[in-house]
Design a protein around this motif. Structure first.
Motif, short mmCIF file in Angstrom:
data_model
loop_
_atom_site.label_atom_id
_atom_site.label_comp_id
_atom_site.label_asym_id
_atom_site.label_seq_id
_atom_site.Cartn_x
_atom_site.Cartn_y
_atom_site.Cartn_z
N TRP A 18 0.80 -1.18 -0.15
CA TRP A 18 -0.01 -0.01 -0.09
C TRP A 18 1.00 1.45 0.07
CZ3 TRP A 18 -3.89 -1.51 4.48
CH2 TRP A 18 -4.62 -2.53 4.06
N TYR A 39 -1.06 7.50 6.06
CA TYR A 39 -2.04 6.86 6.13
C TYR A 39 -3.18 7.52 5.19
CZ TYR A 39 -6.61 5.05 8.54
OH TYR A 39 -7.57 4.65 8.59
N ARG A 40 -3.44 8.80 5.31
CA ARG A 40 -4.38 9.55 4.46
C ARG A 40 -4.04 9.11 2.96
NH1 ARG A 40 -4.49 15.05 4.53
NH2 ARG A 40 -6.49 14.91 3.63
N ARG A 43 -5.22 5.73 2.20
CA ARG A 43 -6.97 5.72 2.02
C ARG A 43 -7.41 6.43 0.87
NH1 ARG A 43 -10.27 2.92 5.58
NH2 ARG A 43 -11.70 4.56 5.06
N ARG A 48 -8.45 -0.15 1.99
CA ARG A 48 -9.39 -0.35 2.88
C ARG A 48 -8.53 -0.42 4.28
NH1 ARG A 48 -14.98 -1.77 1.80
NH2 ARG A 48 -15.10 -2.73 3.62
N SER A 50 -7.40 0.02 7.81
CA SER A 50 -8.27 0.62 9.40
C SER A 50 -7.00 1.29 9.99
CB SER A 50 -8.37 -0.57 10.08
OG SER A 50 -6.86 -1.17 10.52
N LYS A 51 -7.59 2.03 11.14
CA LYS A 51 -6.83 2.75 11.67
C LYS A 51 -5.41 2.22 12.65
CE LYS A 51 -9.07 6.79 12.34
NZ LYS A 51 -10.07 7.15 13.73
#
Length: 90
Positions: A18, A39-40, A43, A48, A50-51
């Protein structure tokens, strides 16, 4: 392939893939961007995540298991995340 990201604590094959997909290829890239921005970006690409990924990235930068991040630190990350994505919600 020797993947530097996979050698960081908390990051496995999927999270490394990712991060590569959003242009993060090394620990230095990750440091430069920071956990919240990385992280952003993941996303935003439609993954998909998760936190836990957010905590995992931060933990990787600090060399601690994501579960060992203090609750206050997690809250701070979430605060930064909410702040930076606030303009996306209407």
């Amino acid at each position: 392939m020797n993947d530097e990201l996979q050698h960081l604590k908390n990051l496995g094959k999927t999270s490394a893939q990712w991060l590569h997909a959003v242009g993060i290829h090394s620990a230095n890239d990750l440091r430069r961007l920071g956990a919240v921005s990385a992280y952003r970006a993941v996303r935003a690409r439609g993954f998909r995540a998760s936190k836990v990924l957010l905590y995992a990235i931060e933990g990787a930068l600090l060399d601690v298991h994501w579960n060992e991040l203090p609750p206050g630190h997690k809250a701070e990350l979430n605060g930064q995340l909410d702040e930076s994505s606030h303009h996306n919600k209407s």
